[in-house]
Structure formats: structure tokens, C-alpha cells
Write a protein that holds these residues in place. Structure first.
Motif, PDB file in Angstrom:
ATOM      1  N   ALA A   1     -11.328  13.510  -1.189  1.00 26.08           N
ATOM      2  CA  ALA A   1     -11.532  13.676   0.259  1.00 26.08           C
ATOM      3  C   ALA A   1     -11.357  12.332   0.985  1.00 26.08           C
ATOM      4  O   ALA A   1     -10.853  12.290   2.112  1.00 26.08           O
ATOM      5  N   GLU A   2     -11.738  11.235   0.335  1.00 26.37           N
ATOM      6  CA  GLU A   2     -11.659   9.918   1.000  1.00 26.37           C
ATOM      7  C   GLU A   2     -10.268   9.292   0.884  1.00 26.37           C
ATOM      8  O   GLU A   2      -9.884   8.436   1.673  1.00 26.37           O
ATOM      9  N   LEU A   3      -9.542   9.731  -0.149  1.00 23.14           N
ATOM     10  CA  LEU A   3      -8.275   9.053  -0.452  1.00 23.14           C
ATOM     11  C   LEU A   3      -7.258   9.156   0.693  1.00 23.14           C
ATOM     12  O   LEU A   3      -6.591   8.187   1.025  1.00 23.14           O
ATOM     13  N   LYS A   4      -7.158  10.350   1.292  1.00 21.16           N
ATOM     14  CA  LYS A   4      -6.147  10.515   2.340  1.00 21.16           C
ATOM     15  C   LYS A   4      -6.410   9.532   3.490  1.00 21.16           C
ATOM     16  O   LYS A   4      -5.483   8.866   3.968  1.00 21.16           O
ATOM     17  N   GLU A   5      -7.679   9.451   3.877  1.00 22.61           N
ATOM     18  CA  GLU A   5      -8.036   8.525   4.962  1.00 22.61           C
ATOM     19  C   GLU A   5      -7.643   7.103   4.605  1.00 22.61           C
ATOM     20  O   GLU A   5      -7.090   6.365   5.413  1.00 22.61           O
ATOM     21  N   LYS A   6      -7.924   6.733   3.354  1.00 21.89           N
ATOM     22  CA  LYS A   6      -7.616   5.370   2.908  1.00 21.89           C
ATOM     23  C   LYS A   6      -6.099   5.133   2.958  1.00 21.89           C
ATOM     24  O   LYS A   6      -5.640   4.103   3.436  1.00 21.89           O
ATOM     25  N   LEU A   7      -5.337   6.121   2.482  1.00 23.52           N
ATOM     26  CA  LEU A   7      -3.884   5.951   2.448  1.00 23.52           C
ATOM     27  C   LEU A   7      -3.336   5.828   3.872  1.00 23.52           C
ATOM     28  O   LEU A   7      -2.511   4.962   4.162  1.00 23.52           O
ATOM     29  N   LEU A   8      -3.813   6.719   4.759  1.00 19.22           N
ATOM     30  CA  LEU A   8      -3.298   6.682   6.128  1.00 19.22           C
ATOM     31  C   LEU A   8      -3.680   5.376   6.826  1.00 19.22           C
ATOM     32  O   LEU A   8      -2.941   4.856   7.651  1.00 19.22           O
ATOM     33  N   ARG A   9      -4.830   4.835   6.448  1.00 23.13           N
ATOM     34  CA  ARG A   9      -5.301   3.595   7.085  1.00 23.13           C
ATOM     35  C   ARG A   9      -4.564   2.373   6.542  1.00 23.13           C
ATOM     36  O   ARG A   9      -4.141   1.503   7.296  1.00 23.13           O
ATOM     37  N   ASP A  10      -4.358   2.328   5.216  1.00 22.45           N
ATOM     38  CA  ASP A  10      -3.901   1.081   4.590  1.00 22.45           C
ATOM     39  C   ASP A  10      -2.396   1.014   4.290  1.00 22.45           C
ATOM     40  O   ASP A  10      -1.894  -0.063   3.989  1.00 22.45           O
ATOM     41  N   LEU A  11      -1.719   2.150   4.321  1.00 22.84           N
ATOM     42  CA  LEU A  11      -0.278   2.093   4.019  1.00 22.84           C
ATOM     43  C   LEU A  11       0.514   1.729   5.274  1.00 22.84           C
ATOM     44  O   LEU A  11       0.041   1.959   6.390  1.00 22.84           O
ATOM     45  N   PRO A  12       1.733   1.206   5.100  1.00 25.76           N
ATOM     46  CA  PRO A  12       2.544   0.906   6.291  1.00 25.76           C
ATOM     47  C   PRO A  12       2.821   2.205   7.062  1.00 25.76           C
ATOM     48  O   PRO A  12       2.900   3.269   6.456  1.00 25.76           O
ATOM     49  N   PRO A  13       2.958   2.105   8.396  1.00 26.09           N
ATOM     50  CA  PRO A  13       3.137   3.334   9.193  1.00 26.09           C
ATOM     51  C   PRO A  13       4.407   4.118   8.818  1.00 26.09           C
ATOM     52  O   PRO A  13       4.499   5.309   9.079  1.00 26.09           O
TER      53      PRO A  13
ATOM     54  N   SER B   1      10.360  -2.124   2.259  1.00 26.73           N
ATOM     55  CA  SER B   1       9.734  -3.054   1.322  1.00 26.73           C
ATOM     56  C   SER B   1       8.692  -2.306   0.517  1.00 26.73           C
ATOM     57  O   SER B   1       7.826  -1.638   1.090  1.00 26.73           O
ATOM     58  N   SER B   2       8.791  -2.415  -0.779  1.00 24.16           N
ATOM     59  CA  SER B   2       7.856  -1.666  -1.620  1.00 24.16           C
ATOM     60  C   SER B   2       6.526  -2.412  -1.783  1.00 24.16           C
ATOM     61  O   SER B   2       5.542  -1.831  -2.223  1.00 24.16           O
ATOM     62  N   SER B   3       6.498  -3.696  -1.399  1.00 26.77           N
ATOM     63  CA  SER B   3       5.328  -4.518  -1.756  1.00 26.77           C
ATOM     64  C   SER B   3       3.989  -3.978  -1.257  1.00 26.77           C
ATOM     65  O   SER B   3       3.075  -3.804  -2.052  1.00 26.77           O
ATOM     66  N   PRO B   4       3.847  -3.662   0.061  1.00 26.45           N
ATOM     67  CA  PRO B   4       2.501  -3.245   0.508  1.00 26.45           C
ATOM     68  C   PRO B   4       2.035  -1.974  -0.201  1.00 26.45           C
ATOM     69  O   PRO B   4       0.894  -1.894  -0.653  1.00 26.45           O
TER      70      PRO B   4
ATOM     71  N   LEU C   1      -1.180  -1.624  -2.940  1.00 23.78           N
ATOM     72  CA  LEU C   1      -2.283  -0.672  -2.764  1.00 23.78           C
ATOM     73  C   LEU C   1      -2.417   0.241  -3.994  1.00 23.78           C
ATOM     74  O   LEU C   1      -3.517   0.498  -4.492  1.00 23.78           O
ATOM     75  N   LEU C   2      -1.289   0.699  -4.511  1.00 16.34           N
ATOM     76  CA  LEU C   2      -1.326   1.604  -5.674  1.00 16.34           C
ATOM     77  C   LEU C   2      -1.870   0.882  -6.907  1.00 16.34           C
ATOM     78  O   LEU C   2      -2.639   1.449  -7.678  1.00 16.34           O
ATOM     79  N   ARG C   3      -1.457  -0.374  -7.073  1.00 17.69           N
ATOM     80  CA  ARG C   3      -1.963  -1.148  -8.233  1.00 17.69           C
ATOM     81  C   ARG C   3      -3.480  -1.315  -8.127  1.00 17.69           C
ATOM     82  O   ARG C   3      -4.201  -1.251  -9.117  1.00 17.69           O
ATOM     83  N   ASP C   4      -3.928  -1.518  -6.900  1.00 18.62           N
ATOM     84  CA  ASP C   4      -5.359  -1.674  -6.685  1.00 18.62           C
ATOM     85  C   ASP C   4      -6.096  -0.363  -7.001  1.00 18.62           C
ATOM     86  O   ASP C   4      -7.135  -0.359  -7.660  1.00 18.62           O
ATOM     87  N   LEU C   5      -5.513   0.736  -6.558  1.00 20.20           N
ATOM     88  CA  LEU C   5      -6.143   2.045  -6.787  1.00 20.20           C
ATOM     89  C   LEU C   5      -6.215   2.370  -8.278  1.00 20.20           C
ATOM     90  O   LEU C   5      -7.235   2.802  -8.784  1.00 20.20           O
ATOM     91  N   ILE C   6      -5.113   2.128  -8.976  1.00 22.94           N
ATOM     92  CA  ILE C   6      -5.060   2.510 -10.391  1.00 22.94           C
ATOM     93  C   ILE C   6      -6.057   1.678 -11.211  1.00 22.94           C
ATOM     94  O   ILE C   6      -6.589   2.130 -12.220  1.00 22.94           O
TER      95      ILE C   6
END
Ligand SMILES: Nc1ncnc2c1ncn2[C@@H]1O[C@H](COP(=O)(O)OP(=O)(O)OP(=O)(O)O)[C@@H](O)[C@H]1O
Ligand SMILES: Nc1ccn([C@H]2C[C@H](O)[C@@H](COP(=O)(O)O)O2)c(=O)n1
Length: 419
Positions: free
Chosen positions: A70-82, A112-115, A119-124
Motif C-alpha cells: 500500500a505504501e510502495l506506490k506512494e513512494k514510487l510516485l514521490r521519488d521517481l522522476p516524473p 537516464s536510468s540512474s535515479p 531507488l530500486l537498488r535501495d528498495l531491494i
């Protein structure tokens, strides 16, 4: 994390993946070998320069997983590039109950794949997720690379699996995990969820303290028990109060009054916890029905039909045809829950219902707003109501005047309950 990844691998190549892109479900599976022939594209909307990733929530305990999802979507929308689109995704074994894993599919065209990858590396590293990236192979075919995390390093596993389109499954994947995740068929099963969240949701302990020690006896009370069901603003309160007065009945409700102070808290929780709360409310009401039903007829405002119908309609994505088929075990009545003598479902034309909602002018819960805005959801709730059996509901058109609806229902009660 590495061990968890490995424990899923034996089934990995037999899994089907589903991604909701642009309002349509795309199904694909993976193959170890390239069959040689040119495979059709799975995602027509994915451009060659887009970088795609999937995140599947697995591992850990089920309450933690439900809260994290439930929290993940919010995190992704907040932290990923627009420029990164986030779509719902799942993975499942076709027709295998409880095999569904939920997650998200990311399509990143930021250049750019970096951001995203950071984030994915941090999540995993920290969270119960499996991450895959999708890259074109040397032969131009899309390959899925499962990431693994070991020794504080995240690496893309060298071997890629070829992505190939898959037929839509016979049963919609979201129906696979309904039992004991969205709908609970015994007191014990629903209690188990609240016990598991006692540490993270202190209010779960308060609910437990209000519960009977076990499911109340299912023996029929001396007087009839009549349940009134329907979407919000179909006239349940109006009708139940009139029935109470005309029949000299006791009026009860589910969830019961004693849970009212806790309800808003559980409405914020993910479906697993929220639905267990409502399921348990029915058992408290059943205990009250057992007592009052020895003295007077009992009218109940909402009961099991509401709990199951809203839960099923929320769990199943897309149109009404995605619901479990009529006769499916998900529509059965819990074996340990008191069965009413009669269940009446009030139905109303959507425009009239909206008019009554407007005239009433009260605040609405999120689910009520969803009913208002989302025609599909309303249709699914109504259809699920109709498919529940043991007892099935009798439908009454609630559009005539309140007096006429009352008369119609009194006739049904006389016929069925001899009152
Ligand atoms: N038969 C009827 N004809 C016209 N208006 C009605 C009728 N029955 C109820 N109403 C009005 O419609 C509104 C909604 O009715 P009511 O509160 O009884 O619905 P409800 O199903 O209990 O709603 P909720 O589930 O949201 O509590 C109220 O303003 C009520 O006065
Ligand atoms: N027995 C019940 C009663 C209610 N619910 C849930 C279903 C909806 O989310 C909401 C509707 O109730 P209302 O706002 O009209 O009081 O409550 C349930 O699951 N089981």
C-alpha cells in the motif's frame, strides 16, 4: 534477500506476469531459450529507448507485505522522476490459488536510468521486493533480468529470460488470492489477522477485547432475523427504522456500535486488515442477534453480504466479467456465522441514488466516493451481492416512496417469516 530470490526461482519460469498499461491487461511469460522465430511485441506502447522495471512484493509476513504494498506506490510516485510511469503489475501461476504476487511496472523515458536504478537498488536492499529489468537482447528480443542482492551489492543476474506474450488466464488473476486475504470464511481466520497485527496496530488489541471468545452458536433464535443490504443511500436506515417501529423489532447493525470508535482507524489499513476487521464485526453483531432474537424479531442494517461484496469488488480489477463466476466458493456463507431468516437487497437507479446522496449532504467515506465515481465498481458490488448464497438476497426496488418500499418488504417478511 538472495535466499528469498532463490526460493522463488523454481516457479519463476512457469509464472505469468500481468501488467496494466493504458487501461488494458498485458500478459507475458518467460522462456529460457530463444525459440528462433521473431516473437510478437508484448508491450506495443513501450518504445525502444524506454527502460522498464518490475517490482514484485514478496517475502516477509503477510501484514507487513500488505502494508508495504500500500505504501510502495506512494513512494514510487514521490521519488521517481516524473517521466517514469508506474502501472499495477502482478505475477501468478495460472489457476493456482494464493499464487498471486502484486507489484508495479515502471516505464522510464527520462533518458537516464540512474535515479530509478538508485531507488530500486535501495528498495531491494531494505524491503521485501523482487526487482527485474527488461532489456533488448542481442537478437532484438526483450529479456527479463532478475536482480539479486548479496553481500551489500545489487547485481543484475547475468542470465536473461526471453519475454513472450501469454494468453489471458481462464480466471482473472486477482481472484486467486481472495480467500483469507480479502474475504474470511471463519471467525478463526479473521482473528488470526488481527492477532498478527497487534504489534503494529495497537487498536487490533482493542478489537480483540470486544470479540466473543469464539464464533457465537449458529442456532436459530426464536424470532426472525431480517438483514437489509444495499449500496449507500439506497434507504437502509430509513427502512430499518420503520421496520423496527412497525414490527416491534430490535434494530442492530454491522459493524456494531462498539466498533464505531475504531472503524476510521481500520478504514486506513490495507484490505487484508480492513476486511478482517469488518468480518469480525459480523460475529459481534451475530452474538447480539442471538440474544435479542430470543425476545423480539431482529432487523440488521448490513451484515455478511456487505462485507463479502465490497471486498470482492475491490479485490477484482476491471469489469464485472472479471468477478469469480457464479457458484464460485468465494460467494459461500461462512460455516460458523449465524444465517438470517431473510436478506433484502435494496437496489436503486444510479441517478436517483446520487440525488439522495446529494440531498443528504453528509461526508462520504473513500469507498462511497469510489462508488460514486466508478461505475464499474458499483456494478461489481451489486453483482457480488446477488451471487452470494446461504442465504441469497431478495432484491427490492427502492425507488418508490419510503412507505411503498416498507409495504413491499413487509409483504416479503410475512411470506417468508410469518410475521
Ligand atoms: N424511498 C425513498 N424515497 C425517497 N428518498 C428516500 C427513500 N428512502 C430514503 N430516502 C432518503 O434518501 C437518503 C438516504 O437514505 P438512508 O440514509 O436511509 O440510506 P442508507 O442506505 O441508510 O445510506 P448509508 O448506507 O449511506 O447510511 C435520505 O435522505 C433519506 O431520507
Ligand atoms: N457488515 C459490513 C458493513 C460495512 N462494510 C464496509 C463496506 C463499505 O466499505 C462500507 C459501507 O458501510 P457504510 O459506509 O454504508 O456504513 O463498510 C463491511 O465490509 N461489512
Amino acid at each position: 534477500m538472495a535466499r528469498r530470490t532463490m526460493s522463488l526461482l523454481p516457479q519463476w519460469s512457469t509464472r505469468v506476469f500481468s501488467v496494466e498499461l493504458d487501461g488494458a491487461a498485458h500478459y507475458f511469460s518467460i522462456q529460457e531459450r530463444h525459440r528462433g522465430e521473431e516473437a510478437p511485441r508484448v508491450f506495443s506502447k513501450v518504445q525502444d529507448h524506454d527502460r522498464c522495471y518490475s517490482l514484485l512484493v514478496c517475502g516477509g509476513d503477510r501484514v507487513g507485505r500488505a502494508k508495504f504494498y500500500a505504501e510502495l506506490k506512494e513512494k514510487l510516485l514521490r521519488d521517481l522522476p516524473p517521466e517514469c510511469d508506474v502501472s499495477p503489475m502482478s505475477s501468478f501461476l495460472p489457476n493456482v490459488k494464493d499464487s498471486l504476487i502484486r507489484g508495479y511496472f515502471l516505464k522510464d523515458n527520462s533518458g537516464s536510468s540512474s535515479p530509478s536504478e538508485r531507488l530500486l537498488r535501495d528498495l531491494i536492499r531494505r524491503d521485501p521486493v523482487l526487482v527485474c529489468s527488461y532489456l533488448k537482447g542481442k537478437d532484438g528480443q526483450l529479456c527479463q533480468h532478475l536482480w539479486s542482492h548479496a553481500d551489500s551489492q545489487t547485481v543484475e543476474m547475468s542470465k536473461g529470460y526471453y519475454v513472450v506474450p501469454s494468453q489471458p488466464p481462464e480466471y482473472h488473476p486477482s481472484t486467486l488470492n481472495i480467500i483469507n486475504s480479502d474475504v474470511f470464511y471463519s471467525f478463526e481466520d479473521a482473528c488470526e489477522v488481527l492477532k498478527e497485527c497487534g504489534d503494529i496496530i495497537p487498536e487490533a488489541t482493542s478489537v480483540m477485547e470486544l470479540l466473543p471468545s469464539r464464533a457465537p452458536a449458529r442456532s436459530k433464535p426464536d424470532f426472525p432475523v431480517i438483514v437489509i443490504e444495499g449500496l449507500d443511500a439506497t434507504g437502509k436506515t430509513t427502512l430499518t427504522e420503520s421496520l423496527r417501529d412497525t414490527l416491534g423489532a430490535t434494530l442492530l447493525q454491522s459493524p456494531p456500535q462498539c466498533l464505531s470508535p475504531l472503524r476510521a482507524r481500520f478504514d486506513q489499513e490495507p484490505p487484508l486488515v480492513r476486511r478482517a476487521f469488518y468480518a469480525l464485526g459480523n460475529y459481534i453483531t451475530a452474538e447480539q442477534v442471538g440474544q435479542e432474537g430470543m425476545k423480539t424479531p431482529v432487523i440488521v442494517d448490513r451484515f455478511w453480504h456487505s462485507t463479502a461484496a465490497y471486498a470482492i469488488a475491490t479485490a477484482v480489477g476491471g469489469p464485472v466479467c472479471n468477478l469469480p463466476v457464479e457458484g464460485s466458493e468465494v460467494y459461500r456463507w461462512p460455516s460458523d456465522l449465524l444465517q438470517p431468516s431473510l436478506v433484502i437487497l435494496l437496489t436503486l437507479d444510479p441517478e436517483e441514488r446520487k440525488r439522495r446522496l446529494r440531498d443528504r449532504g453528509q461526508g462520504k467515506t473513500e469507498e462511497e466516493q469510489e462508488l460514486d465515481h466508478n461505475q464499474l465498481f458499483r456494478l461489481k458490488v451489486e453483482e457480488a451481492y446477488r451471487r452470494i448464497i446461504g442465504p441469497a438476497c431478495v432484491t427490492v426496488d427502492a425507488s418508490p416512496s419510503a412507505d411503498q418500499v416498507l409495504q413491499q418488504v413487509q409483504l416479503l417478511i410475512r411470506g417468508k417469516c410469518h410475521l
